[in-house]
Scaffold this active site. Sequence first.
Site, mmCIF file in Angstrom:
data_model
loop_
_atom_site.group_PDB
_atom_site.id
_atom_site.type_symbol
_atom_site.label_atom_id
_atom_site.label_comp_id
_atom_site.label_asym_id
_atom_site.label_seq_id
_atom_site.Cartn_x
_atom_site.Cartn_y
_atom_site.Cartn_z
ATOM 1 N N LYS A 492 7.163 28.360 3.031
ATOM 2 C CA LYS A 492 6.172 29.438 3.044
ATOM 3 C C LYS A 492 4.783 28.864 2.793
ATOM 4 O O LYS A 492 4.632 27.715 2.405
ATOM 5 C CB LYS A 492 6.518 30.488 1.980
ATOM 6 C CG LYS A 492 6.546 29.962 0.551
ATOM 7 C CD LYS A 492 6.955 31.044 -0.427
ATOM 8 C CE LYS A 492 6.951 30.518 -1.861
ATOM 9 N NZ LYS A 492 7.270 31.564 -2.837
ATOM 10 N N ARG A 590 9.298 41.039 -11.005
ATOM 11 C CA ARG A 590 8.376 40.979 -9.879
ATOM 12 C C ARG A 590 8.945 41.792 -8.722
ATOM 13 O O ARG A 590 8.367 42.773 -8.308
ATOM 14 C CB ARG A 590 8.139 39.507 -9.483
ATOM 15 C CG ARG A 590 7.011 39.292 -8.499
ATOM 16 C CD ARG A 590 6.706 37.815 -8.315
ATOM 17 N NE ARG A 590 7.834 37.059 -7.764
ATOM 18 C CZ ARG A 590 7.773 35.763 -7.463
ATOM 19 N NH1 ARG A 590 6.668 35.074 -7.693
ATOM 20 N NH2 ARG A 590 8.827 35.140 -6.958
ATOM 21 N N TYR A 718 -27.614 22.176 -4.258
ATOM 22 C CA TYR A 718 -28.094 23.501 -4.627
ATOM 23 C C TYR A 718 -28.315 23.598 -6.147
ATOM 24 O O TYR A 718 -27.512 23.094 -6.942
ATOM 25 C CB TYR A 718 -27.085 24.573 -4.217
ATOM 26 C CG TYR A 718 -27.018 24.832 -2.735
ATOM 27 C CD1 TYR A 718 -28.108 25.353 -2.046
ATOM 28 C CD2 TYR A 718 -25.853 24.566 -2.021
ATOM 29 C CE1 TYR A 718 -28.039 25.602 -0.675
ATOM 30 C CE2 TYR A 718 -25.764 24.811 -0.651
ATOM 31 C CZ TYR A 718 -26.873 25.336 0.010
ATOM 32 O OH TYR A 718 -26.810 25.583 1.351
ATOM 33 N N MET A 767 -20.447 24.510 0.813
ATOM 34 C CA MET A 767 -19.422 25.101 1.666
ATOM 35 C C MET A 767 -18.734 24.036 2.512
ATOM 36 O O MET A 767 -17.498 24.042 2.644
ATOM 37 C CB MET A 767 -20.030 26.174 2.573
ATOM 38 C CG MET A 767 -18.982 26.825 3.492
ATOM 39 S SD MET A 767 -19.670 28.079 4.579
ATOM 40 C CE MET A 767 -19.984 29.399 3.418
#
Length: 822
Positions: A492, A590, A718, A767
């Site tokens: 998964k 869960r 930044y 980013m």
Amino acid sequence: MSINLKSLVSVLDAEWNGSDIDIFVDHISIDSRSLQNGPQTLFIALSGVNNDAHLYIAELIEKGVQNFVVQYIPENVKGKANFFIVKNTLKALQELAAYYRNLFQIPIIGLTGSNGKTIVKEWLNFLLSPDYNIIRSPKSYNSQVGVPLSVIAINEKHNLGIFEAGISTVNEMANLEKIIKPTIGVLTNIGSAHDEGFLNLVQKIDEKLILFKDCPVIIYQKTEVVDSCLTQFAAEYMMHPRKLFSWSFTDNSADVFILKKESKNEHTHIQYQYKGENFSLEIPFSDSASVENAISCLLVLLYFNYNQEVIQSRIAMLYPVRMRLEVKNGINNCSIIDDSYSSDFQSLKIALDFLESQKKNASKTVILSDIFQSGFSKEELYSKVAQLISDNKVNRVIGIGSTISSFASKFANSRMFQNTADFINEIENLNFNNETILIKGARSFQFEEIVSLLEEKTHETVLEINLDAITHNFNYFKSKLKPDVKMMVMVKAFGYGNGGLEIAKLLEHHKVNYLGVAFADEGISLKNGGITLPIMVLNPESTSFPSIIQYQLEPEIYSLKGLNAFLKIAREKNLKDFPIHIKIDTGMHRLGFEDNTIDELIVTLKGNSTVRVQSILSHLATSDDLQHFDFVNQQIDLFEKLSSKLMSELNINPIRHILNTSGISNFPDAQYNMVRLGIGLYGVSNDPAEQKYLENVGTLKSIISQVRTIPAGDSVGYGRRFMAEKETKIATIPIGYADGISRLWGNEAGFVVIKNQKAKIVGSVCMDMLMVNVSHIDCKEGDSVIIFGESPTVIEMAEALKTIPYEIMTSISQRVKRVFFR
């Protein structure tokens, strides 16, 4: 090779059970999955902790295999084939190889050491190939199984062999020595690899030297500890006179003494003294490991009495050795298997097996150059190559080279080109679409240009996935299971960030029992990619039930609402015995049926023929934390109680499973019929003691985009969060938080590795970029950068960021290219 079966009865000390013993075989196989198995195959059924090849004999007989070496004859195949019955099939394989080796009286170079074996082998092959027809170990076939398979490939045309021997503990080398029987021994660098298998360094060296017990000459780097071991070795094997041929940077009593070494422009110039004369040599590498490997090659050339001019010209042409097959995404939904730096018959067989195990598309294409050093005549070689490609059901062959082109008539659906440039000129007209392409060529054909044109273009940050490490980790956990316990592997979340389909392909190749995914779309993607294994969907939404049924996925059912929704659709579609998996909540709280809902669950399922309970499962909450040992046992006890009630009331005998990765190691008595392997497959354990037995799977790499030097007082990034206190050299790396790097890893909290040195991240992670301080590192634009892998590990990163490795791994963006290799 060609072996008469009659001769093997005495060689293998075997009991014969069959009809026709006076026949010949020309192929030895240990892999039941190989498409190369056929009537001329002798299949040796290895049996070990992780697998028993005897289970696949019936399938092999159906494919035409008739000759087997076995430890027992399975009931369902008695009288259907020829069998040699032996006590130990691995020992039989080794005895067969030793017998076969003794049929050839050719010089054999035997290589062992901790590091550098494969590189020295490949370089020696390159350096000596103008003068010899060489047989060598394919890839890194240096194990108890790999060595005999390598040696069995010798044929009458070979006049030199180069084989490597690798060991991980004591009492292993004696087996390999009998098979290789080297006439020239080369001891490469002795490092820390496999230290855990030996008491100390001396024991490791002593064990490796056993390879040379009958060897006339031993080539090695002279050190105090190796010399001491050799003295003891000589005393033990006095009856075999031998020459010690040594080299050293520091000891002028060595046969070859390196007087001077200096590096410049990625090259190393050395001056050395040999037989009282001084010589110079240029080595086209600057790292110490490559220089040492090149010197080992130098001593072999000196031993072979090559003149200095030839030595200088050939060593100057040494090249980086690619020791892996890589799987890459290609253009037009193709996948590329990159083996673009070697072309010999033995490695072609390996590459074709890998092509079959990793194919994403049904259609298979092979781009193949002329093949060198086969030991066969050209007519015989290309007949064998054509048959090999036909056996592997390759749909299209593209040959490049004048020799393979002259045998075009032997290949079905082929297109031939005289050289790589001719192929590239026509590449647009060859319509590469929806196919798996094996690109395999000798270095001189520069097939890396073909790979570059056919692979999908992405930015220069890649996540490299080591498929051999996945296999190792899989087998490690499988070895902990009782013989009949099945294995479900979780793929998964895009294989925990590593790549779902490619890993699923590998697991299918290793005959795992089940795959587990979180959502239906993950399972659908795997089915569309050709996966045929049963796939359980752990968190199915009711809206996905029609798709689950359409793609023959198997849903986990964890509530009465979900069960009734699925039964309604199942009735509408007139299903019968559709497999479902019942989830019980034993304390995780869960998902799952609780104790007070079990009776209603039984009522709903009783007498229902549209579905079949394939398995009953639960999930442990604290299997990784033995402080909660009692709570785990409470969960297991409740699971036993509720699952037994379901089985009794419904009169069913489904698979039961509750253990995850940590549970496999910590609660072996609760294996039931199946376990679920998750993060452990990807090389991560919560137990530091266990971690050392797992191999790193994923390495996130990038490059340096730009290097600049800023003065004291200037800032970086930044918010000016980094201020240079002195003149500072800054490197920019094209990876950022959009690729999955946490901003918390910036501002000197984290680091990357450049040229084996740590470079702290300075300023904020952007980013698409991050900046590092490389003032102390001699680096340049284009140099490789390790974000995580062996160092820092994802475990180290997770600890620093106060999270878990799962989050680090699954955060890596899909825009980062995955490259799979063996």
